[in-house]
Design an enzyme around this catalytic site. Structure first.
Site, PDB file in Angstrom:
ATOM      1  N   LYS A   1     -27.251 -15.937 -49.481  1.00  0.00           N
ATOM      2  CA  LYS A   1     -26.874 -14.830 -49.560  1.00  0.00           C
ATOM      3  C   LYS A   1     -24.939 -14.729 -49.047  1.00  0.00           C
ATOM      4  CE  LYS A   1     -29.711 -11.800 -50.571  1.00  0.00           C
ATOM      5  NZ  LYS A   1     -29.911 -12.514 -51.606  1.00  0.00           N
TER       6      LYS A   1
ATOM      7  N   HIS B   1     -33.318 -17.968 -62.923  1.00  0.00           N
ATOM      8  CA  HIS B   1     -34.576 -18.092 -62.252  1.00  0.00           C
ATOM      9  C   HIS B   1     -35.256 -16.900 -61.994  1.00  0.00           C
ATOM     10  CE1 HIS B   1     -34.027 -22.600 -60.464  1.00  0.00           C
ATOM     11  NE2 HIS B   1     -33.774 -22.492 -61.813  1.00  0.00           N
TER      12      HIS B   1
ATOM     13  N   TYR C   1     -38.979 -23.559 -51.003  1.00  0.00           N
ATOM     14  CA  TYR C   1     -38.718 -23.464 -49.354  1.00  0.00           C
ATOM     15  C   TYR C   1     -39.748 -23.687 -49.016  1.00  0.00           C
ATOM     16  CZ  TYR C   1     -34.653 -20.370 -50.859  1.00  0.00           C
ATOM     17  OH  TYR C   1     -33.427 -19.743 -51.233  1.00  0.00           O
TER      18      TYR C   1
ATOM     19  N   TYR D   1     -33.973 -10.888 -52.041  1.00  0.00           N
ATOM     20  CA  TYR D   1     -33.702 -12.136 -52.486  1.00  0.00           C
ATOM     21  C   TYR D   1     -32.754 -11.938 -53.854  1.00  0.00           C
ATOM     22  CZ  TYR D   1     -33.587 -17.210 -53.397  1.00  0.00           C
ATOM     23  OH  TYR D   1     -33.308 -18.486 -53.742  1.00  0.00           O
TER      24      TYR D   1
ATOM     25  N   PRO E   1     -27.800 -20.095 -44.399  1.00  0.00           N
ATOM     26  CA  PRO E   1     -27.870 -20.118 -45.791  1.00  0.00           C
ATOM     27  C   PRO E   1     -29.264 -20.031 -46.461  1.00  0.00           C
ATOM     28  CG  PRO E   1     -27.462 -22.299 -45.138  1.00  0.00           C
ATOM     29  CD  PRO E   1     -27.422 -21.368 -44.060  1.00  0.00           C
TER      30      PRO E   1
HETATM   31  P1  RFL Z   1     -14.524 -20.171 -48.198  1.00  0.00           P
HETATM   32  O1  RFL Z   1     -15.242 -20.647 -49.183  1.00  0.00           O
HETATM   33  O2  RFL Z   1     -14.772 -20.527 -46.777  1.00  0.00           O
HETATM   34  O3  RFL Z   1     -12.890 -20.197 -48.644  1.00  0.00           O
HETATM   35  C1  RFL Z   1     -11.856 -19.593 -47.511  1.00  0.00           C
HETATM   36  C2  RFL Z   1     -10.737 -20.445 -48.101  1.00  0.00           C
HETATM   37  O4  RFL Z   1      -9.620 -20.179 -47.255  1.00  0.00           O
HETATM   38  C3  RFL Z   1      -9.119 -21.328 -47.117  1.00  0.00           C
HETATM   39  N1  RFL Z   1      -8.243 -21.187 -45.722  1.00  0.00           N
HETATM   40  C4  RFL Z   1      -6.962 -20.832 -45.436  1.00  0.00           C
HETATM   41  N2  RFL Z   1      -6.107 -20.618 -46.267  1.00  0.00           N
HETATM   42  C5  RFL Z   1      -4.837 -20.358 -45.807  1.00  0.00           C
HETATM   43  N3  RFL Z   1      -4.537 -20.463 -44.556  1.00  0.00           N
HETATM   44  C6  RFL Z   1      -5.434 -20.455 -43.614  1.00  0.00           C
HETATM   45  N4  RFL Z   1      -5.276 -20.574 -42.303  1.00  0.00           N
HETATM   46  C7  RFL Z   1      -6.768 -20.765 -43.977  1.00  0.00           C
HETATM   47  N5  RFL Z   1      -7.975 -20.952 -43.383  1.00  0.00           N
HETATM   48  C8  RFL Z   1      -8.993 -21.325 -44.452  1.00  0.00           C
HETATM   49  C9  RFL Z   1     -10.091 -22.408 -47.052  1.00  0.00           C
HETATM   50  O5  RFL Z   1      -9.604 -23.615 -47.241  1.00  0.00           O
HETATM   51  C10 RFL Z   1     -11.048 -21.946 -48.222  1.00  0.00           C
HETATM   52  O6  RFL Z   1     -10.454 -22.615 -49.243  1.00  0.00           O
HETATM   53  O7  RFL Z   1     -14.773 -18.473 -47.861  1.00  0.00           O
HETATM   54  P2  RFL Z   1     -15.383 -17.145 -48.766  1.00  0.00           P
HETATM   55  O8  RFL Z   1     -14.196 -17.333 -50.222  1.00  0.00           O
HETATM   56  O9  RFL Z   1     -15.335 -16.050 -48.324  1.00  0.00           O
HETATM   57  O10 RFL Z   1     -16.657 -17.609 -49.490  1.00  0.00           O
HETATM   58  C11 RFL Z   1     -17.727 -17.829 -48.920  1.00  0.00           C
HETATM   59  C12 RFL Z   1     -18.538 -18.903 -49.430  1.00  0.00           C
HETATM   60  O11 RFL Z   1     -18.159 -20.063 -49.514  1.00  0.00           O
HETATM   61  C13 RFL Z   1     -19.853 -18.861 -48.561  1.00  0.00           C
HETATM   62  O12 RFL Z   1     -20.419 -17.793 -48.057  1.00  0.00           O
HETATM   63  C14 RFL Z   1     -21.035 -19.736 -49.273  1.00  0.00           C
HETATM   64  O13 RFL Z   1     -20.636 -20.960 -49.535  1.00  0.00           O
HETATM   65  C15 RFL Z   1     -22.418 -19.569 -48.321  1.00  0.00           C
HETATM   66  N6  RFL Z   1     -23.615 -20.294 -49.007  1.00  0.00           N
HETATM   67  C16 RFL Z   1     -24.483 -19.618 -49.836  1.00  0.00           C
HETATM   68  N7  RFL Z   1     -24.147 -18.467 -50.294  1.00  0.00           N
HETATM   69  C17 RFL Z   1     -24.753 -18.017 -51.302  1.00  0.00           C
HETATM   70  O14 RFL Z   1     -24.548 -16.648 -51.748  1.00  0.00           O
HETATM   71  N8  RFL Z   1     -25.830 -18.606 -51.858  1.00  0.00           N
HETATM   72  C18 RFL Z   1     -26.280 -19.902 -51.673  1.00  0.00           C
HETATM   73  O15 RFL Z   1     -27.169 -20.603 -52.082  1.00  0.00           O
HETATM   74  C19 RFL Z   1     -25.503 -20.440 -50.659  1.00  0.00           C
HETATM   75  N9  RFL Z   1     -25.619 -21.682 -50.126  1.00  0.00           N
HETATM   76  C20 RFL Z   1     -23.874 -21.591 -48.551  1.00  0.00           C
HETATM   77  C21 RFL Z   1     -25.003 -22.200 -49.205  1.00  0.00           C
HETATM   78  C22 RFL Z   1     -23.146 -22.472 -47.620  1.00  0.00           C
HETATM   79  C23 RFL Z   1     -23.658 -23.468 -47.247  1.00  0.00           C
HETATM   80  N10 RFL Z   1     -22.415 -24.328 -45.965  1.00  0.00           N
HETATM   81  C24 RFL Z   1     -21.955 -25.400 -46.369  1.00  0.00           C
HETATM   82  C25 RFL Z   1     -21.951 -23.238 -45.133  1.00  0.00           C
HETATM   83  C26 RFL Z   1     -25.336 -23.478 -48.606  1.00  0.00           C
HETATM   84  C27 RFL Z   1     -24.488 -24.074 -47.839  1.00  0.00           C
HETATM   85  C28 RFL Z   1     -25.202 -25.494 -47.306  1.00  0.00           C
HETATM   86  C1  PHB Z   2     -28.356 -24.263 -52.838  1.00  0.00           C
HETATM   87  O1  PHB Z   2     -28.686 -24.652 -54.097  1.00  0.00           O
HETATM   88  O2  PHB Z   2     -27.235 -25.064 -52.304  1.00  0.00           O
HETATM   89  C2  PHB Z   2     -28.884 -23.375 -52.354  1.00  0.00           C
HETATM   90  C3  PHB Z   2     -29.970 -22.575 -52.694  1.00  0.00           C
HETATM   91  C4  PHB Z   2     -30.711 -21.839 -51.955  1.00  0.00           C
HETATM   92  C5  PHB Z   2     -30.508 -21.569 -50.731  1.00  0.00           C
HETATM   93  C6  PHB Z   2     -29.406 -22.155 -50.025  1.00  0.00           C
HETATM   94  C7  PHB Z   2     -28.603 -23.105 -50.703  1.00  0.00           C
HETATM   95  O3  PHB Z   2     -31.172 -20.421 -50.012  1.00  0.00           O
END
Ligand code: RFL
Ligand code: PHB
Length: 403
Positions: free
Chosen positions: A308, A83, A212, A396, A304
């Site tokens: 990041k 993108h 957005y 971004y 989110p």
């Molecule tokens: P995770 O993915 O939460 O993984 C942690 C893992 O640890 C396990 N765990 C344990 N294991 C053993 N013993 C325990 N006591 C434990 N406790 C927990 C869990 O089961 C899990 O498998 O953390 P990690 O690896 O640091 O990754 C971080 C990302 O997942 C997170 O920052 C992103 O998803 C955030 N996020 C976005 N980030 C982006 O860079 N670009 C995006 O577009 C973006 N969109 C988003 C997002 C997060 C969202 N939500 C739901 C919070 C959109 C959404 C809606």
């Molecule tokens: C997504 O596609 O899940 C998404 C994209 C951009 C954002 C957050 C989530 O800023």
């Protein structure tokens, strides 16, 4: 289910014990493996559960480069969508920000976190490396001394593993950060008075690029996973329950919050997944305690809106993997000693950007008409001032890493 069982017993040891098989833990494990450093990954949930979490979608160049370095970038290059811009919608109109032109040729890629996790799991399994899924009651021991250990229950049996270092990659609710004495931590936190309701559907995206939208009824985001799968979000109340939103309610509300052309282009369909996530800013300092290193959501959370979270997890892992490799290959702890401060400099810049995007685009309970006019004025300034647009674009697509 256990993808690859670890025949642990008292007396077992590894170099780096990694807690958490999310993107941070699995990417760290893969980078260390490629440098000959032994790891064991302990994950409390099943492999299916981890793969079932729909989260991030946008990845920066820095993250893409790291996936390539880890040898797992092939499918991302084949299937991920590059993108070159995003759209900001406000006051009934949509404006494109040309990220590519504003940043001297940089871009982001749409490739789901689920797919990254799947690619990393496949690489680990193919290499026959130990991952314990459904590891219950994981505990960290002695990380303030030279010989740390981790223990857990597996099928009712207590297991223990000695190691040189523990990487706490277990997300916001994990055990790693919680194992550090509270007096050793400084916590910085901000909760937002709203959440995001997300919906995934096999419908074509509204537009080729993300939209957005700032709207008086609340924020909306139109994203995607592929040319046939869309991912959308609506700002919602923290008191909302996902059961209260039918698919039709979601689509109707999304349509109301979009500019007329996007509302017209919106194709609806049954949801594959729907969920509500609260929004939070959170940082813990430092990110190292003796031989325990925190990485990713275990150490910091961003709302989110700036896309990041996953990208910060990847940049932590880049610094940590290099520092650990340097420790084993060159017997130098310079990278380990610099780890926390180096990560936090990038983390705080992403916290600032994510807070700013959130403040600019959402309706806060105390946003009066004056406040909404100020948001629109700032958005108007952003899309018409090259200087302001450049500042948004360079954040971004991702700020550079330190060497
Ligand atoms: P995770 O993915 O939460 O993984 C942690 C893992 O640890 C396990 N765990 C344990 N294991 C053993 N013993 C325990 N006591 C434990 N406790 C927990 C869990 O089961 C899990 O498998 O953390 P990690 O690896 O640091 O990754 C971080 C990302 O997942 C997170 O920052 C992103 O998803 C955030 N996020 C976005 N980030 C982006 O860079 N670009 C995006 O577009 C973006 N969109 C988003 C997002 C997060 C969202 N939500 C739901 C919070 C959109 C959404 C809606
Ligand atoms: C997504 O596609 O899940 C998404 C994209 C951009 C954002 C957050 C989530 O800023």
């Amino acid at each position: 289910m256990q993808a690859s069982s670890f025949p642990s017993r008292t007396g077992a040891r590894t170099q780096v014990a990694i807690v958490g098989a999310g993107p941070a833990g699995l990417l760290l494990a893969q980078l260390l493996h490629r440098a000959g450093v032994a790891t064991v990954v302990l994950e409390q949930r099943s492999q299916e559960h981890v793969l079932g979490r729909i989260r991030a979608g946008i990845i920066e160049q820095v993250t893409q480069d790291l996936l390539d370095e880890a040898g797992v970038g092939q499918r991302m290059h084949r299937e991920g969508l590059v993108h070159h811009g995003i759209a900001l919608a406000f006051a009934g109109r949509r404006h494109r920000l040309d990220l590519h032109a504003l940043t001297g040729g940089r871009a982001v890629r749409v490739y789901g976190q689920t797919e990254i996790t799947r690619d990393l799991m496949a690489a680990r399994e193919a290499a026959g490396l130990p991952t314990v899924y459904e590891a219950a009651e994981v505990q960290l021991h002695g990380f303030d001394a030279p010989h740390p250990r981790v223990s857990w229950r597996e099928g009712g049996q207590l297991r223990e593993l000695a190691c040189d270092f523990i990487a706490g990659c277990d997300g916001f609710h994990g055990i790693s950060r919680a194992s550090v004495p509270p007096r050793a931590l400084a916590v910085f936190e901000r909760l937002y008075p709203f959440g995001w309701l997300g919906l995934l559907a096999d419908t074509p995206p509204v537009s080729d690029e993300l939209i957005y939208s700032n709207h008086a009824r609340g924020f909306a985001l139109c994203s995607m996973r592929s040319p046939t799968r869309s991912r959308h979000y609506l700002q919602c109340s923290l008191a909302d329950r996902v059961e209260r939103w039918s698919d039709d309610d979601f689509w109707d509300e999304l349509r109301r919050r979009l500019d007329p052309a996007a509302a017209e282009a919106l194709v609806t369909g049954p949801s594959l997944e729907k969920g509500i996530a609260p929004l939070r800013s959170f940082v813990v300092e430092p990110m190292r305690f003796g031989r325990l290193f925190l990485a990713g959501d275990a150490a910091h959370i961003v709302p989110p809106t700036g896309a990041k979270g996953l990208n910060l997890a990847a940049s932590d892992v880049r610094y940590l993997s290099r520092a650990l490799i340097e420790h084993y290959a060159e017997r130098s702890d310079a990278g380990l000693d610099a780890y926390s401060a180096r990560c936090l400099r990038r983390v705080w810049k992403a916290e600032r950007f994510s807070w700013h995007m959130t403040s600019l685009l959402h309706r806060f309970p105390d946003t009066d008409d004056f406040g909404h006019k100020l948001q629109e004025a700032e958005l108007d300034y952003l899309v018409h001032s090259r200087a302001a647009a450049t500042a948004l674009a360079e954040n971004y697509v991702g700020l550079p890493l330190e060497d």
